[in-house]
Scaffold this motif. Structure first.
Motif, short mmCIF file in Angstrom:
data_model
loop_
_atom_site.label_atom_id
_atom_site.label_comp_id
_atom_site.label_asym_id
_atom_site.label_seq_id
_atom_site.Cartn_x
_atom_site.Cartn_y
_atom_site.Cartn_z
N ARG A 12 7.98 11.03 -0.43
CA ARG A 12 6.90 10.48 0.38
C ARG A 12 5.59 10.52 -0.40
NH1 ARG A 12 8.14 8.39 4.79
NH2 ARG A 12 6.51 7.79 6.19
N ASP A 13 5.35 11.60 -1.13
CA ASP A 13 4.14 11.71 -1.95
C ASP A 13 4.11 10.60 -3.01
OD1 ASP A 13 3.23 13.92 -0.56
OD2 ASP A 13 3.86 15.36 -2.09
N GLU A 14 5.22 10.42 -3.70
CA GLU A 14 5.29 9.38 -4.72
C GLU A 14 5.04 8.00 -4.12
OE1 GLU A 14 8.53 11.34 -7.81
OE2 GLU A 14 9.25 10.23 -6.06
N ALA A 15 5.64 7.76 -2.97
CA ALA A 15 5.47 6.47 -2.30
C ALA A 15 4.02 6.24 -1.91
CB ALA A 15 6.38 6.39 -1.07
N LEU A 16 3.36 7.27 -1.41
CA LEU A 16 1.97 7.14 -0.99
C LEU A 16 1.07 6.85 -2.19
CD1 LEU A 16 0.27 7.31 1.59
CD2 LEU A 16 -0.05 9.73 1.12
N VAL A 17 1.26 7.57 -3.27
CA VAL A 17 0.44 7.37 -4.47
C VAL A 17 0.72 6.00 -5.08
CG1 VAL A 17 0.04 8.21 -6.82
CG2 VAL A 17 0.20 9.83 -4.92
N LEU A 18 1.99 5.61 -5.14
CA LEU A 18 2.34 4.30 -5.68
C LEU A 18 1.77 3.18 -4.81
CD1 LEU A 18 3.82 2.51 -7.71
CD2 LEU A 18 5.87 2.75 -6.30
N TRP A 21 -1.87 2.73 -5.58
CA TRP A 21 -2.05 2.07 -6.88
C TRP A 21 -1.72 0.58 -6.79
CZ3 TRP A 21 1.22 -0.38 -10.36
CH2 TRP A 21 0.66 -0.65 -11.61
N LEU A 22 -0.63 0.25 -6.12
CA LEU A 22 -0.25 -1.16 -5.98
C LEU A 22 -1.31 -1.94 -5.20
CD1 LEU A 22 3.58 -0.86 -5.32
CD2 LEU A 22 2.48 -1.89 -7.32
N GLU A 23 -1.89 -1.32 -4.19
CA GLU A 23 -2.95 -1.98 -3.43
C GLU A 23 -4.13 -2.29 -4.34
OE1 GLU A 23 -5.04 -3.72 -0.38
OE2 GLU A 23 -2.93 -3.12 -0.39
N LYS A 24 -4.51 -1.33 -5.17
CA LYS A 24 -5.61 -1.56 -6.11
C LYS A 24 -5.23 -2.67 -7.11
CE LYS A 24 -7.30 2.07 -8.07
NZ LYS A 24 -7.57 3.40 -8.62
N LEU A 25 -3.99 -2.66 -7.57
CA LEU A 25 -3.52 -3.68 -8.50
C LEU A 25 -3.59 -5.06 -7.87
CD1 LEU A 25 -2.13 -4.43 -11.21
CD2 LEU A 25 0.05 -4.05 -10.04
N GLN A 26 -3.15 -5.16 -6.63
CA GLN A 26 -3.14 -6.45 -5.95
C GLN A 26 -4.55 -6.97 -5.67
OE1 GLN A 26 -0.25 -5.17 -2.87
NE2 GLN A 26 0.80 -7.04 -3.41
N ILE A 43 6.33 -7.11 -7.35
CA ILE A 43 5.20 -6.22 -7.05
C ILE A 43 4.82 -6.35 -5.58
CG2 ILE A 43 2.72 -5.89 -7.40
CD1 ILE A 43 3.23 -6.43 -10.40
N HIS A 44 4.71 -7.58 -5.11
CA HIS A 44 4.35 -7.80 -3.70
C HIS A 44 5.45 -7.30 -2.76
CE1 HIS A 44 0.69 -9.87 -4.62
NE2 HIS A 44 1.30 -10.80 -5.33
N THR A 45 6.70 -7.46 -3.15
CA THR A 45 7.82 -6.98 -2.32
C THR A 45 7.78 -5.46 -2.20
OG1 THR A 45 9.20 -8.86 -2.91
CG2 THR A 45 10.33 -6.88 -2.10
N ILE A 46 7.59 -4.77 -3.31
CA ILE A 46 7.54 -3.31 -3.28
C ILE A 46 6.36 -2.85 -2.45
CG2 ILE A 46 7.14 -1.24 -4.69
CD1 ILE A 46 8.72 -2.74 -6.94
N ALA A 47 5.20 -3.45 -2.66
CA ALA A 47 4.01 -3.08 -1.89
C ALA A 47 4.22 -3.30 -0.40
CB ALA A 47 2.80 -3.85 -2.39
N GLY A 48 4.81 -4.42 -0.04
CA GLY A 48 5.06 -4.70 1.38
C GLY A 48 6.05 -3.73 2.00
N THR A 49 7.06 -3.37 1.24
CA THR A 49 8.05 -2.39 1.73
C THR A 49 7.39 -1.04 1.96
OG1 THR A 49 9.83 -3.55 0.58
CG2 THR A 49 10.24 -1.26 1.19
N LEU A 50 6.55 -0.63 1.04
CA LEU A 50 5.84 0.65 1.20
C LEU A 50 4.89 0.59 2.40
CD1 LEU A 50 5.09 1.50 -2.52
CD2 LEU A 50 6.75 2.63 -1.02
N ASP A 51 4.20 -0.52 2.58
CA ASP A 51 3.30 -0.66 3.73
C ASP A 51 4.04 -0.44 5.04
OD1 ASP A 51 1.20 -1.24 2.04
OD2 ASP A 51 1.11 -3.38 2.54
N LEU A 57 -0.67 5.23 5.73
CA LEU A 57 -1.65 4.27 5.22
C LEU A 57 -2.70 3.90 6.26
CD1 LEU A 57 0.74 1.82 3.31
CD2 LEU A 57 -0.62 3.69 2.36
N PHE A 58 -2.34 4.06 7.52
CA PHE A 58 -3.23 3.65 8.61
C PHE A 58 -3.81 4.83 9.37
CE2 PHE A 58 0.14 0.58 7.81
CZ PHE A 58 -0.62 -0.47 7.34
N ALA A 59 -3.57 6.03 8.85
CA ALA A 59 -4.06 7.24 9.51
C ALA A 59 -5.55 7.44 9.23
CB ALA A 59 -3.27 8.46 9.02
#
Length: 77
Positions: A12-18, A21-26, A43-51, A57-59
């Motif tokens: 979960r930590d890795e997913a949150l940090v990634l 980073w992907l949000e900043k990249l996008q 990249i967009h698929t991975i970011a959307g899956t994590l979202d 992310l919305f807390a």
């Protein structure tokens, strides 16, 4: 060869940090960072899956949760 799926497991930590980073990249001009447009869709698929997978992310304390995730030791390989 038929299409097949690849599963990536993250803590979960890795997913949150990634995700952060992907949000900043996008938010950048991807062509300045990623020179192969074929990489943009994954990249967009991975970011959307994590979202979808990370309600953090919305807390209201997202920044604190992200910082805590960065501070905890990374998972062993």
């Amino acid at each position: 060869m038929s299409d097949s799926w690849v599963t990536i497991k993250l803590t979960r930590d890795e997913a949150l940090v990634l995700s952060h980073w992907l949000e900043k990249l996008q938010m950048t001009d991807l062509s300045q960072v990623v020179d192969d447009p074929a990489v943009w869709a994954p990249i967009h698929t991975i970011a959307g899956t994590l979202d979808k997978a990370l309600p953090e992310l919305f807390a209201s304390d997202y920044d604190e949760q992200l910082e805590a995730a960065r501070q905890r030791p990374a998972a062993e390989d």
